[in-house]
Design an enzyme around this catalytic site. Structure first.
Site, PDB file in Angstrom:
ATOM      1  N   GLY A 160       0.874  -1.407   0.066  1.00  0.00           N
ATOM      2  CA  GLY A 160      -0.078  -0.069   0.043  1.00  0.00           C
ATOM      3  C   GLY A 160       1.022   1.277   0.039  1.00  0.00           C
ATOM      4  O   GLY A 160       0.644   2.233  -0.765  1.00  0.00           O
ATOM      5  N   ASP A 161       1.853   1.356   0.995  1.00  0.00           N
ATOM      6  CA  ASP A 161       2.659   2.683   0.781  1.00  0.00           C
ATOM      7  C   ASP A 161       3.597   2.586  -0.361  1.00  0.00           C
ATOM      8  O   ASP A 161       3.738   3.575  -1.001  1.00  0.00           O
ATOM      9  CB  ASP A 161       3.891   2.456   2.131  1.00  0.00           C
ATOM     10  CG  ASP A 161       3.231   2.442   3.451  1.00  0.00           C
ATOM     11  OD1 ASP A 161       2.586   3.371   3.592  1.00  0.00           O
ATOM     12  OD2 ASP A 161       3.375   1.532   4.392  1.00  0.00           O
ATOM     13  N   GLU A 162       3.985   1.535  -1.059  1.00  0.00           N
ATOM     14  CA  GLU A 162       4.541   1.543  -2.167  1.00  0.00           C
ATOM     15  C   GLU A 162       3.920   2.103  -3.444  1.00  0.00           C
ATOM     16  O   GLU A 162       4.299   2.584  -4.471  1.00  0.00           O
ATOM     17  CB  GLU A 162       5.572   0.042  -2.361  1.00  0.00           C
ATOM     18  CG  GLU A 162       6.280  -0.158  -1.253  1.00  0.00           C
ATOM     19  CD  GLU A 162       6.999  -1.345  -1.285  1.00  0.00           C
ATOM     20  OE1 GLU A 162       6.280  -2.448  -1.780  1.00  0.00           O
ATOM     21  OE2 GLU A 162       8.105  -1.626  -0.430  1.00  0.00           O
TER      22      GLU A 162
END
Length: 404
Positions: free
Chosen positions: A175-177
């Site tokens: 998700g962050d990436e």
């Protein structure tokens, strides 16, 4: 010339980035820009730095193996952003900065006198990249947001895993990436537009929206047909064959032959060409309806053949197949080696460290890995001296005051 002194090259070598985020969503955006030559100056809290410096599942010598990757090609500047003196230094740096990246909770930059409105007065061409859990507006904007929450609310967790278990997570911080990747894409589009207008803008990348953007037709399927896609384990609904199959020697091979022409080649490889003429399997739609039965037939065949000859036979017939690689498999694969998909960089603590190379590949202006993640504050004096013309005495005063 040392690795640290290697000149920056690539399509972004004339771009300066001030990275003020921490952990992953902001810093991964900075990594992508740095990989293609941007000068990325990472601001870190004096004394502690980015928490990612001590994160990771394996920490030999107490050192993170994640930090050298996500901070590669960057410079480290220690700077107390909570202090008026630190904020004043940001104002000075922004005058010659193209892109500023931050991934604090919305409102934080404004409290620090670092709002876009304030910084744009100093540099109208500044592009501010803002990565957060829910975006800069809306009723959830002020909530703390992590990648895992964005994965859940964006729909990814609901469809990942086996239907007999609770929703699974990916083994990485996807998700962050994803939010960072979309943030990088937005920054580059904003750069392009600045070339036309001369003005910068805000890039608002929300984690849940980055995940949502990857969810294919799931929303449309519900809206039009009332269909909610559920967890299906190793397969996708109505896509067959595309699954992991067992081999005689106890290993696994992923076979993806869901296209009609490819399935015909698989049937020939199996010695059962008649399967491609069977009404139950002749078309993509029919194979989707009869997925369980077809996968069982293929498994009954693959389990009679050892992995290596099975893979060779499928490749001979033009049937896509692949091993399920761990890191141990990647570092010894000849294709990875031939394309330098994994490279080795010198590291002062580990001697050398392997990591993934730059992606994608540009034929004329490729990216390049110059060095692993820097020590905390390694470039503080350099940045303040070279960019802001500060004297050694002034830098010493700032350091004594805990500003840098």
């Amino acid at each position: 010339m040392t690795q640290q002194d290697a000149p920056r090259q690539g399509p972004l070598s004339n771009i300066r980035v001030l990275e003020m985020g921490q952990l992953l969503a902001g810093p991964f955006c900075g990594q992508l820009l740095a990989d293609f030559g941007a000068e990325v100056i990472k601001c870190e809290q004096p004394g502690s730095g980015d928490p990612l410096r001590v994160w990771g599942q394996e920490k030999p010598y107490g050192k993170s193996l994640w930090w050298p990757v996500v901070a590669r090609n960057k410079k480290s500047l220690t700077l107390n952003l909570r202090s008026p003196e630190g904020q004043a230094i940001v104002h000075e740096l922004v005058a010659s900065t193209d892109i500023l990246i931050e991934n604090f909770r919305p409102g934080t930059m404004e409290r620090w006198n670092l709002s876009y409105e304030t910084l744009r007065e100093i540099n109208p061409g500044l592009i501010m990249v803002r990565v957060s859990g829910y975006g800069q507006t809306g009723p959830y904007a002020s909530r703390a947001g992590y990648g895992s929450i964005g994965e859940a609310m964006g729909g990814l967790r609901y469809v990942v895993g086996d239907p007999s278990t609770p929703p699974s997570r990916m083994g990485i911080s996807i998700g962050d990436e994803l939010a960072a990747t979309y943030a990088c894409l937005g920054a580059l589009m904003a750069l392009h537009q600045r070339g036309r207008s001369g003005r910068g803008q805000v890039v608002d990348s929300a984690i849940y929206e980055a995940v949502l953007a990857m969810m294919e037709s799931t929303v449309s399927e519900y809206d039009v047909a009332g269909y909610v896609r559920e967890r299906t384990g190793a397969t996708l609904p109505n896509v067959s064959p595309s699954n992991v199959f067992p081999t005689r020697d106890g290993k696994m091979l992923l076979i993806a032959a869901n296209q009609d022409t490819v399935f015909r080649r698989l049937a020939v490889a199996m010695g059962q060409p008649e399967l491609a003429q069977d009404d139950r399997y002749a078309t993509h739609a029919a194979r989707g309806v009869n997925m369980t039965d077809l996968d069982g037939r293929i498994a009954d065949w693959t389990v009679t053949v050892d992995l290596e000859p099975l893979q060779a036979l499928l490749e001979e017939h033009g049937v896509p197949c692949g091993l399920i690689y761990s890191a141990a498999d990647m570092v010894k694969d000849p294709h990875f080696a031939a394309r330098e998909a994994i490279v080795e960089l010198p590291h002062k603590d580990f001697g050398a460290i392997k990591m993934q190379n730059v992606a994608p590949r540009l034929s004329e202006t490729p990216g390049k890995l110059r060095h692993a993640g820097p020590d905390l504050g390694e470039h503080t004096d350099e940045v303040l001296r070279d960019l802001l013309s500060m004297t050694g005495e002034r830098i010493a005063q700032l350091r004594a005051g805990g500003i840098v």
